[in-house]
Design a protein around this motif. Structure first.
Motif, PDB file in Angstrom:
ATOM      1  N   ILE A 152      37.299 -67.654  27.675  1.00  0.00           N
ATOM      2  CA  ILE A 152      36.403 -66.500  27.517  1.00  0.00           C
ATOM      3  C   ILE A 152      34.951 -66.918  27.322  1.00  0.00           C
ATOM      4  O   ILE A 152      34.090 -66.078  27.089  1.00  0.00           O
ATOM      5  CB  ILE A 152      36.855 -65.616  26.342  1.00  0.00           C
ATOM      6  CG1 ILE A 152      36.823 -66.382  25.022  1.00  0.00           C
ATOM      7  CG2 ILE A 152      38.241 -65.045  26.609  1.00  0.00           C
ATOM      8  CD1 ILE A 152      37.069 -65.509  23.803  1.00  0.00           C
ATOM      9  N   ALA A 153      34.670 -68.217  27.448  1.00  0.00           N
ATOM     10  CA  ALA A 153      33.311 -68.711  27.175  1.00  0.00           C
ATOM     11  C   ALA A 153      32.264 -68.070  28.075  1.00  0.00           C
ATOM     12  O   ALA A 153      31.113 -67.892  27.672  1.00  0.00           O
ATOM     13  CB  ALA A 153      33.269 -70.231  27.326  1.00  0.00           C
ATOM     14  N   ASN A 154      32.660 -67.709  29.295  1.00  0.00           N
ATOM     15  CA  ASN A 154      31.704 -67.124  30.241  1.00  0.00           C
ATOM     16  C   ASN A 154      31.795 -65.604  30.317  1.00  0.00           C
ATOM     17  O   ASN A 154      31.330 -64.996  31.286  1.00  0.00           O
ATOM     18  CB  ASN A 154      31.927 -67.730  31.630  1.00  0.00           C
ATOM     19  CG  ASN A 154      31.573 -69.207  31.666  1.00  0.00           C
ATOM     20  OD1 ASN A 154      30.528 -69.625  31.181  1.00  0.00           O
ATOM     21  ND2 ASN A 154      32.461 -70.014  32.237  1.00  0.00           N
ATOM     22  N   ASN A 155      32.395 -64.999  29.289  1.00  0.00           N
ATOM     23  CA  ASN A 155      32.513 -63.537  29.217  1.00  0.00           C
ATOM     24  C   ASN A 155      33.156 -62.920  30.455  1.00  0.00           C
ATOM     25  O   ASN A 155      32.630 -61.955  31.029  1.00  0.00           O
ATOM     26  CB  ASN A 155      31.125 -62.901  29.002  1.00  0.00           C
ATOM     27  CG  ASN A 155      30.629 -63.043  27.584  1.00  0.00           C
ATOM     28  OD1 ASN A 155      31.388 -62.902  26.643  1.00  0.00           O
ATOM     29  ND2 ASN A 155      29.347 -63.330  27.435  1.00  0.00           N
ATOM     30  N   PRO A 156      34.301 -63.420  30.895  1.00  0.00           N
ATOM     31  CA  PRO A 156      34.933 -62.825  32.078  1.00  0.00           C
ATOM     32  C   PRO A 156      35.456 -61.432  31.761  1.00  0.00           C
ATOM     33  O   PRO A 156      35.945 -61.181  30.651  1.00  0.00           O
ATOM     34  CB  PRO A 156      36.096 -63.785  32.368  1.00  0.00           C
ATOM     35  CG  PRO A 156      36.458 -64.329  31.020  1.00  0.00           C
ATOM     36  CD  PRO A 156      35.146 -64.468  30.293  1.00  0.00           C
ATOM     37  N   PRO A 157      35.378 -60.511  32.709  1.00  0.00           N
ATOM     38  CA  PRO A 157      35.915 -59.167  32.458  1.00  0.00           C
ATOM     39  C   PRO A 157      37.434 -59.130  32.407  1.00  0.00           C
ATOM     40  O   PRO A 157      38.018 -58.192  31.875  1.00  0.00           O
ATOM     41  CB  PRO A 157      35.385 -58.346  33.633  1.00  0.00           C
ATOM     42  CG  PRO A 157      35.068 -59.346  34.696  1.00  0.00           C
ATOM     43  CD  PRO A 157      34.665 -60.599  33.999  1.00  0.00           C
ATOM     44  N   VAL A 158      38.085 -60.172  32.966  1.00  0.00           N
ATOM     45  CA  VAL A 158      39.543 -60.224  33.013  1.00  0.00           C
ATOM     46  C   VAL A 158      40.024 -61.546  32.429  1.00  0.00           C
ATOM     47  O   VAL A 158      39.471 -62.609  32.731  1.00  0.00           O
ATOM     48  CB  VAL A 158      40.069 -60.096  34.465  1.00  0.00           C
ATOM     49  CG1 VAL A 158      41.593 -60.194  34.494  1.00  0.00           C
ATOM     50  CG2 VAL A 158      39.611 -58.794  35.095  1.00  0.00           C
ATOM     51  N   LEU A 159      41.063 -61.475  31.589  1.00  0.00           N
ATOM     52  CA  LEU A 159      41.699 -62.672  31.042  1.00  0.00           C
ATOM     53  C   LEU A 159      43.178 -62.629  31.394  1.00  0.00           C
ATOM     54  O   LEU A 159      43.872 -61.668  31.070  1.00  0.00           O
ATOM     55  CB  LEU A 159      41.527 -62.740  29.529  1.00  0.00           C
ATOM     56  CG  LEU A 159      42.225 -63.908  28.812  1.00  0.00           C
ATOM     57  CD1 LEU A 159      41.668 -65.242  29.279  1.00  0.00           C
ATOM     58  CD2 LEU A 159      42.096 -63.773  27.301  1.00  0.00           C
ATOM     59  N   ILE A 160      43.649 -63.684  32.066  1.00  0.00           N
ATOM     60  CA  ILE A 160      45.065 -63.811  32.395  1.00  0.00           C
ATOM     61  C   ILE A 160      45.671 -64.877  31.499  1.00  0.00           C
ATOM     62  O   ILE A 160      45.180 -66.009  31.442  1.00  0.00           O
ATOM     63  CB  ILE A 160      45.259 -64.191  33.877  1.00  0.00           C
ATOM     64  CG1 ILE A 160      44.788 -63.048  34.776  1.00  0.00           C
ATOM     65  CG2 ILE A 160      46.727 -64.509  34.160  1.00  0.00           C
ATOM     66  CD1 ILE A 160      44.819 -63.380  36.253  1.00  0.00           C
TER      67      ILE A 160
END
Length: 229
Positions: A152-160
């Motif tokens: 999540i370091a790059n603030n992704p809108p989706v995490l799998i």
């Protein structure tokens, strides 16, 4: 946010992994993807990451049809998705701080922003005191928390999260799931593939059940049904 439209996948050996799958995941959802081994969970994850291509159908992420992405566009697309695996996949020759920083370096984040953001990620996963420890000095749960911070370091809108509790004891597994819930509350869409029945039943989130490559159930506030076995 994410849509699979009439998606099928037949591998070169003739195995049908998915058959006419339709899934619609809204921004901010927390979704459990469950099913027995061979149900198609891993295939869906690989499709979302553009590691493989569907045999037929279309896949949309952030309203963009990723089935038509050019090869050179794929690395940029993947910046929108954080991934956590069962086996952590940390860089063994880098400490915790540098493992997280590496995810930001590869996308060209300025050093000043990395120095600001890594401590925030460490604080979120309760590992500030382990910043300069190496992976082999950490427990399995701590390694998975590092992997989560990196994802999540790059603030992704989706995490799998692909079986993120699979190698952990039950209590530590719950620590990871609670972190995923906190990340979801902050606005990230979370898709978690899992066999952890107790977690699925207790969380009462949306549950999509796959069996033999088809969706057999899709329920809000769902549970781990007997059909999964």
């Amino acid at each position: 946010m994410i849509r699979l439209v009439n998606v099928s996948k037949v591998y070169d050996n003739g195995v049908t992994a998915l058959s006419n799958v339709n899934i619609n995941i809204k921004a901010g959802d927390f979704v459990f993807l469950v099913g027995p081994s061979g149900a198609g969970k891993t295939t869906i994850i690989k499709l979302l990451l553009k590691e493989i291509e569907p045999t037929s159908g279309d896949i949309f992420v952030n309203d963009k049809n990723i089935t038509v992405l050019k090869r050179r566009e794929i690395p940029y697309f993947r910046r929108n998705i954080g991934v956590v695996f069962q086996d952590f996949r940390l860089l063994p020759d880098r400490n915790v701080y540098d493992n997280i920083a590496f995810a930001m370096q590869v996308v060209g984040t300025p050093s000043k922003e990395i120095r600001r953001r890594v401590p925030l990620m460490l604080s979120l996963v309760n590992l500030s005191s382990k910043a300069y420890a190496y992976p082999n000095e950490l427990s399995g749960g701590e390694q998975q928390r590092v992997a989560l911070a990196r994802a999540i370091a790059n603030n992704p809108p989706v995490l799998i999260a692909d079986e993120p509790t699979g190698n952990l004891d039950p209590d530590t597994g719950w620590d990871i799931v609670n972190l995923l819930s906190e990340i979801n509350r902050r606005g990230t869409t979370v898709i978690m593939a899992t066999h952890a029945k107790e977690i699925v039943d207790a969380m009462r989130k949306r549950v999509i059940i796959l069996k033999k490559g088809t969706v057999i159930s899709d329920q809000e506030k769902g549970v781990y049904l007997d059909e999964v076995k």
